[in-house]
Design a protein around this motif. Sequence first.
Motif, mmCIF file in Angstrom:
data_model
loop_
_atom_site.group_PDB
_atom_site.id
_atom_site.type_symbol
_atom_site.label_atom_id
_atom_site.label_comp_id
_atom_site.label_asym_id
_atom_site.label_seq_id
_atom_site.Cartn_x
_atom_site.Cartn_y
_atom_site.Cartn_z
ATOM 1 N N UNK A 119 0.828 -1.244 -0.016
ATOM 2 C CA UNK A 119 0.101 0.201 0.081
ATOM 3 C C UNK A 119 0.904 1.151 0.125
ATOM 4 N N UNK A 120 0.186 2.248 -0.511
ATOM 5 C CA UNK A 120 0.951 3.784 -0.493
ATOM 6 C C UNK A 120 0.748 4.357 0.665
ATOM 7 N N UNK A 121 -0.405 4.059 1.512
ATOM 8 C CA UNK A 121 -0.812 4.755 2.692
ATOM 9 C C UNK A 121 0.206 4.580 3.699
ATOM 10 N N UNK A 122 0.437 5.608 4.781
ATOM 11 C CA UNK A 122 1.530 5.517 5.735
ATOM 12 C C UNK A 122 1.018 4.601 6.880
ATOM 13 N N UNK A 123 2.020 3.919 7.472
ATOM 14 C CA UNK A 123 1.419 2.907 8.601
ATOM 15 C C UNK A 123 0.844 3.809 9.371
ATOM 16 N N UNK A 124 -0.226 2.966 10.422
ATOM 17 C CA UNK A 124 -0.739 3.513 11.524
ATOM 18 C C UNK A 124 -0.104 2.918 12.661
ATOM 19 N N UNK A 125 -0.076 3.783 13.844
ATOM 20 C CA UNK A 125 0.741 3.433 14.913
ATOM 21 C C UNK A 125 0.253 1.880 15.171
ATOM 22 N N UNK A 126 1.354 1.378 15.488
ATOM 23 C CA UNK A 126 1.328 -0.363 15.735
ATOM 24 C C UNK A 126 1.447 -1.126 14.582
ATOM 25 N N UNK A 157 -11.023 3.940 -1.612
ATOM 26 C CA UNK A 157 -11.345 5.204 -0.926
ATOM 27 C C UNK A 157 -10.969 6.517 -1.872
ATOM 28 N N UNK A 158 -10.660 6.512 -3.055
ATOM 29 C CA UNK A 158 -10.132 7.518 -3.754
ATOM 30 C C UNK A 158 -8.751 8.089 -3.294
ATOM 31 N N UNK A 159 -8.112 7.194 -2.589
ATOM 32 C CA UNK A 159 -6.966 7.825 -1.903
ATOM 33 C C UNK A 159 -5.762 7.112 -2.316
ATOM 34 N N UNK A 160 -5.296 6.119 -1.556
ATOM 35 C CA UNK A 160 -4.186 5.242 -1.464
ATOM 36 C C UNK A 160 -4.379 4.082 -2.422
ATOM 37 N N UNK A 161 -2.962 3.604 -2.955
ATOM 38 C CA UNK A 161 -3.212 2.331 -3.826
ATOM 39 C C UNK A 161 -3.075 1.150 -2.944
ATOM 40 N N UNK A 162 -3.531 0.046 -3.143
ATOM 41 C CA UNK A 162 -3.462 -1.264 -2.532
ATOM 42 C C UNK A 162 -3.191 -2.011 -3.504
ATOM 43 N N UNK A 163 -2.281 -3.145 -3.301
ATOM 44 C CA UNK A 163 -2.303 -4.226 -4.287
ATOM 45 C C UNK A 163 -1.782 -5.605 -3.563
#
Length: 268
Positions: A119-126, A157-163
């Motif tokens: 994924x291109x989204x940033x990691x969440x805490x944990x 969700x129109x935001x980050x890419x996932x694959x």
Amino acid sequence: MRVIAPQDVLAAAAADPHSTAGSLRVPDFLTALPAIGAGKRDRILADLQISPVKRLGGLGTRQQQALRAWVDTRFPLPSPREGRSRLLVLAGPTAVGKGTVAAHIRENHPEIHLSVSATTRAPRPGEQDGVHYFFVDDAEFDRMIAEGELLEYATVHNKFRYGTPRKPIEAALAEGKTVLLEIDLQGARQVRAADPSANLVFLLPPSWDELVQRLVGRGTEDAEERARRLRTAKVELASQSEFDHRVVNEDVATAAREVVELTADSAR
Ligand SMILES: Nc1nc2c(ncn2[C@@H]2O[C@H](COP(=O)(O)OP(=O)(O)O)[C@@H](O)[C@H]2O)c(=O)[nH]1
Ligand SMILES: Nc1ncnc2c1ncn2[C@@H]1O[C@H](COP(=O)(O)OP(=O)(O)O)[C@@H](O)[C@H]1O
């Protein structure tokens, strides 16, 4: 996406003679099938002793059976998907509990390989790289697409890419393991296109209100984002009939068990 089989049309006509399928004339049904022209159509009607004025919903039992037998011979269904494929896809609307059910399966069923997405989204805490996701930047995601490393990918969700990385799945399947993908609806459709035998499971909330409650309760999106996701959820819920199975996530452990029971291992 699942292509409608001629057998599905016959079943719909038999279930309800007044349905769209039931009101279809038999000759039109036949010529809609691949490689059936007017000549073949007339020979088949004669062989099956069906009058060309008949509609699918107006056939007698013997004629129905004869037509079904002919369709089965001419267009055999792929081997039944139910409980057999080792590639299981879990999808469903936002906040229905896909992640929670998948985590429960990861903890209790080490024999099932849970795919780790990029994924291109940033990691969440944990969240740990390589455990929850492979966290990559846009350039790396582009490279993975270009090199054919992803089985499917989508902007969610129109935001980050996932694959879904292809290699680990192929390796796990080659070892005889069951593989579970927890991905969005667009991804599920791509997997179905890439592997028609994949088993698609749609996770449902017990009710719409409960879905809203879970989204609010999770507290990870602001009001505007929640409203946007709920609009998408309405569209996604309307797609549930594309799936092979539907599981209601009332209770996490029960839903997880129902998903696991759909895998090949428990069907043996
Ligand atoms: N197509 C696709 N969707 C994915 C993949 N991995 C996760 N998703 C979906 O991306 C969405 C967002 O996931 P996430 O960032 O963990 O946020 P969440 O909605 O809070 O769980 C979820 O609907 C996941 O099902 C993937 O590899 N491919
Ligand atoms: N069966 C359930 N009963 C009650 N709450 C649940 C259940 N399954 C999940 N939840 C809660 O709902 C919220 C959304 O779940 P999550 O797994 O993040 O959904 P998704 O991955 O589908 O977006 C979380 O707060 C989670 O704890």
